[in-house]
Design a protein around this motif. Structure first.
Motif, PDB file in Angstrom:
ATOM      1  N   ALA A 134      26.872   7.508 -40.680  1.00  0.00           N
ATOM      2  CA  ALA A 134      26.536   8.678 -41.488  1.00  0.00           C
ATOM      3  C   ALA A 134      27.802   9.431 -41.893  1.00  0.00           C
ATOM      4  O   ALA A 134      28.713   9.628 -41.081  1.00  0.00           O
ATOM      5  N   ARG A 184      20.111  16.468 -37.530  1.00  0.00           N
ATOM      6  CA  ARG A 184      20.027  15.157 -38.168  1.00  0.00           C
ATOM      7  C   ARG A 184      18.774  15.004 -39.031  1.00  0.00           C
ATOM      8  O   ARG A 184      18.762  14.209 -39.977  1.00  0.00           O
ATOM      9  N   ASP A 185      17.703  15.713 -38.709  1.00  0.00           N
ATOM     10  CA  ASP A 185      16.444  15.536 -39.437  1.00  0.00           C
ATOM     11  C   ASP A 185      16.395  16.335 -40.730  1.00  0.00           C
ATOM     12  O   ASP A 185      15.768  15.922 -41.703  1.00  0.00           O
ATOM     13  N   SER A 220      26.165   5.623 -44.742  1.00  0.00           N
ATOM     14  CA  SER A 220      25.104   6.389 -45.398  1.00  0.00           C
ATOM     15  C   SER A 220      25.627   7.781 -45.695  1.00  0.00           C
ATOM     16  O   SER A 220      25.925   8.549 -44.784  1.00  0.00           O
ATOM     17  N   GLN A 272      19.310  17.406 -42.271  1.00  0.00           N
ATOM     18  CA  GLN A 272      20.585  17.199 -42.965  1.00  0.00           C
ATOM     19  C   GLN A 272      21.344  18.513 -43.146  1.00  0.00           C
ATOM     20  O   GLN A 272      21.787  18.859 -44.232  1.00  0.00           O
ATOM     21  N   SER A 278      19.866  10.760 -40.420  1.00  0.00           N
ATOM     22  CA  SER A 278      18.613  10.533 -39.707  1.00  0.00           C
ATOM     23  C   SER A 278      18.726   9.439 -38.643  1.00  0.00           C
ATOM     24  O   SER A 278      17.936   9.408 -37.697  1.00  0.00           O
ATOM     25  N   ARG A 279      19.702   8.529 -38.755  1.00  0.00           N
ATOM     26  CA  ARG A 279      19.863   7.447 -37.780  1.00  0.00           C
ATOM     27  C   ARG A 279      20.790   7.836 -36.639  1.00  0.00           C
ATOM     28  O   ARG A 279      20.991   7.056 -35.705  1.00  0.00           O
ATOM     29  N   GLY A 338      25.350  11.563 -46.688  1.00  0.00           N
ATOM     30  CA  GLY A 338      24.409  12.667 -46.715  1.00  0.00           C
ATOM     31  C   GLY A 338      23.109  12.413 -45.994  1.00  0.00           C
ATOM     32  O   GLY A 338      22.131  13.127 -46.220  1.00  0.00           O
ATOM     33  N   ASN A 339      23.073  11.435 -45.105  1.00  0.00           N
ATOM     34  CA  ASN A 339      21.839  11.117 -44.378  1.00  0.00           C
ATOM     35  C   ASN A 339      22.186  10.799 -42.923  1.00  0.00           C
ATOM     36  O   ASN A 339      22.743   9.747 -42.624  1.00  0.00           O
ATOM     37  N   ASP A 345      23.454  16.894 -47.458  1.00  0.00           N
ATOM     38  CA  ASP A 345      22.913  15.980 -48.467  1.00  0.00           C
ATOM     39  C   ASP A 345      23.125  16.469 -49.882  1.00  0.00           C
ATOM     40  O   ASP A 345      22.471  15.992 -50.814  1.00  0.00           O
TER      41      ASP A 345
END
Length: 540
Positions: free
Chosen positions: A254, A358-359, A236, A361, A241-242, A238-239, A388
């Motif tokens: 990521a 992480r939330d 993934s 970016q 979140s995981r 630019g993300n 991102d």
């Protein structure tokens, strides 16, 4: 709801808010409740030392009993894992700035009270999942309170529970905290257990790399098994979140910046720079690659450049710039008080600190960083990057430095075990390396030079090299080394800083094999590389 009602009754009995501090000592929340003042006499010191040694021995025996019981359960056909409990809930984790202890609770009410009343308790978020009700295949997780250290202790072993009750009178048994599994199985994750001998308490995590930077923590093996599976690795761009939370946390695929960013560009077919031979010779034709990262510790510090992943809820703290404030992105930054520092807390080197939000970016990097009172940090320089976007540093300007001499972000170029373990193709981004002598010039995406030498035969910051297509990566090399060398063929390496020639940067991880890395990478010489054509060279 046995466990939750137990905890809620505990809070209900407390009454006024002021009385919350007493029981929260057991959370590592308000310091120790030791009575009296320490004696200065030699006899008293000797007595305390003897008690400490006795306690450590008792706790070590408890750890042995836990491991023995879990091994017997795993080997027994009578014990079966339960993949998911109907009443599985998050187990919330806090970090105490005052004691460095962690506190775990399944009670959302207890979590909320801690958040509302104890500012020294940093909320880490949900750590893993467990059950609040007994069920087939699950065992009770027993919770103790150590009145000397003011910290909780947890065990799933009935033998260890009985041993603690019989040998350590300072441990108060508080009952069942939640339910988990003694054995491995589908849908379950091992929870690692570590012991901090210097302070006499334990730490529990499903991400053992969290303590890769902490040599004082002794790994005692698997404490028990909790619900959840390791997230799949899904690339993934630019993300983040995981990503998991914490130091050296897994990112599960990521990658920094969009897929078409220079860091993620396949450069294997781009033209060779016409001055490639002279440039490579200046770095060393016969010099082998050296991994500037690894497992374990060197002079008491982790080997490599660490990073920490935080959530969007991480408190932002003031930044004081001490050298390049006019080229730094202004604070505050979400840097935790216990963020890992390159070289360790006592380091006199570059002292990089890297934080990934992480939330949101965002990537925060500071250099020569020192923690200050009240949670603030001082540093030579700081930079904020947008993970991102291809406008990677909206607040920066050409000519600005960063925590890297080249003005580049550091994190995107780090070799990480999580990616290398996937084998060739697992590292889908450029790496970074250092050179002893550089040119007073830079090539985008770099934005800064760090030399007074104007020789055209020296590498400018941001110069990219790649492993020649003619170099055959030995099939006998380890999976991790082949992944690193494949990345050097496809994505290359950026000159990012002044330092030792051909030193490749990476993040610490206990799973790296230092001997293998040094032996195999050392066989790859400078003569095996070429310079990718430099377009957009910036000169003084």
């Amino acid at each position: 709801m046995l466990v939750r009602s137990l905890l809620l009754r505990r809070w209900a009995l407390l009454g006024a808010a002021a009385t919350l501090l007493g029981p929260l000592v057991a959370c590592g929340g308000a310091g120790s409740d030791r009575s009296g003042t320490p004696s200065a006499s030699t006899t008293a010191v000797a007595e305390r030392s003897a008690r400490s040694e006795t306690d450590h021995a008792a706790l070590a025996e408890g750890a042995r009993l836990n491991a023995q019981e879990l091994a017997a359960a795993q080997a027994s056909s009578a014990v079966h894992a339960r993949a998911k409990a109907v009443s599985a809930v998050p187990v919330y984790r806090f970090y105490n700035r005052n004691t460095s202890a962690h506190f775990y609770t399944v009670s959302a009410s207890e979590r909320d009270v801690v958040l509302a009343t104890l500012p020294n308790m940093v909320y880490d978020g949900p750590a893993f999942e467990a059950s609040v009700q007994p069920a087939a295949g699950l065992s009770p997780l027993h919770r103790f309170y150590n009145r000397q250290t003011g910290v909780h202790f947890y065990t799933i072993s009935e033998a260890e529970r009985a041993h603690i009750l019989a040998t350590l009178p300072q441990f108060t048994y508080e009952g069942v905290a939640y339910f988990a599994s003694q054995v491995a199985g589908p849908g379950l994750r091992p929870l690692s257990r570590f012991y901090l001998a210097g302070k006499g308490f334990h730490f529990y995590t499903v991400t053992p790399t969290e303590v890769a930077y902490l040599p004082q923590y002794a790994h005692e093996g698997t404490g028990y098994h909790v619900f959840g599976s390791e997230p799949a690795t899904i690339r993934s761009h630019g993300n983040f979140s995981r990503a998991a939370l914490g130091p050296g946390a897994p990112l599960y695929g990521a990658l920094a910046f969009p897929a078409d960013n220079p860091w993620n560009q396949d450069v294997s077919a781009l033209p060779v720079d016409p001055n490639s031979g002279a440039l490579i010779a200046s770095i060393g034709l016969d010099t082998g690659l050296h991994p500037d990262f690894g497992s374990g510790f060197w002079q008491g510090a982790p080997i490599g450049i660490p990073y920490v992943v935080v959530s969007g809820a991480q408190a932002k703290v003031p930044m004081a710039w001490t050298a390049y404030g006019d080229e730094s992105d202004p604070g505050p930054y979400p840097v935790p008080p216990d963020a890992p520092v390159e070289g360790g807390r006592a380091s006199t080197g570059d002292r990089h600190v890297i934080v990934i939000d992480r939330d949101n970016q965002r990537l925060y990097e500071i250099g020569r960083a020192f923690p200050q009172a009240g949670g603030a940090w001082s540093a030579d320089v700081g930079a904020l990057f947008h993970l991102d976007s291809n406008n990677v540093r909206p607040g920066g300007l050409p000519g600005w430095t960063s925590a890297d001499a080249a003005g580049l972000p550091i994190f995107p170029g780090l070799a990480r075990y999580e990616e290398a373990a996937l084998g060739p193709g697992g590292i889908a981004h450029a790496l970074r390396f250092t050179v002893q002598r550089s040119r007073r010039a830079y090539v985008p995406p770099a934005t800064h030079w760090a030399s007074s030498n104007t020789s055209a035969n020296l590498p400018p910051m941001g110069m990219r090299v790649r492993l020649k297509a003619s170099y055959a990566i030995p099939s006998t090399f380890s999976t991790e080394t082949r992944a690193l060398l494949t990345a050097m063929k496809t994505h290359g390496m950026f000159v990012a800083d002044n330092g030792s020639n051909w030193y490749v940067s990476g993040a610490p991880d206990p799973r790296w094999n230092n001997d293998v890395l040094n032996r195999e990478l050392g066989q790859v010489r400078g003569s095996h590389f070429e310079v990718v054509r430099m377009d957009g060279l910036v000169l003084p």
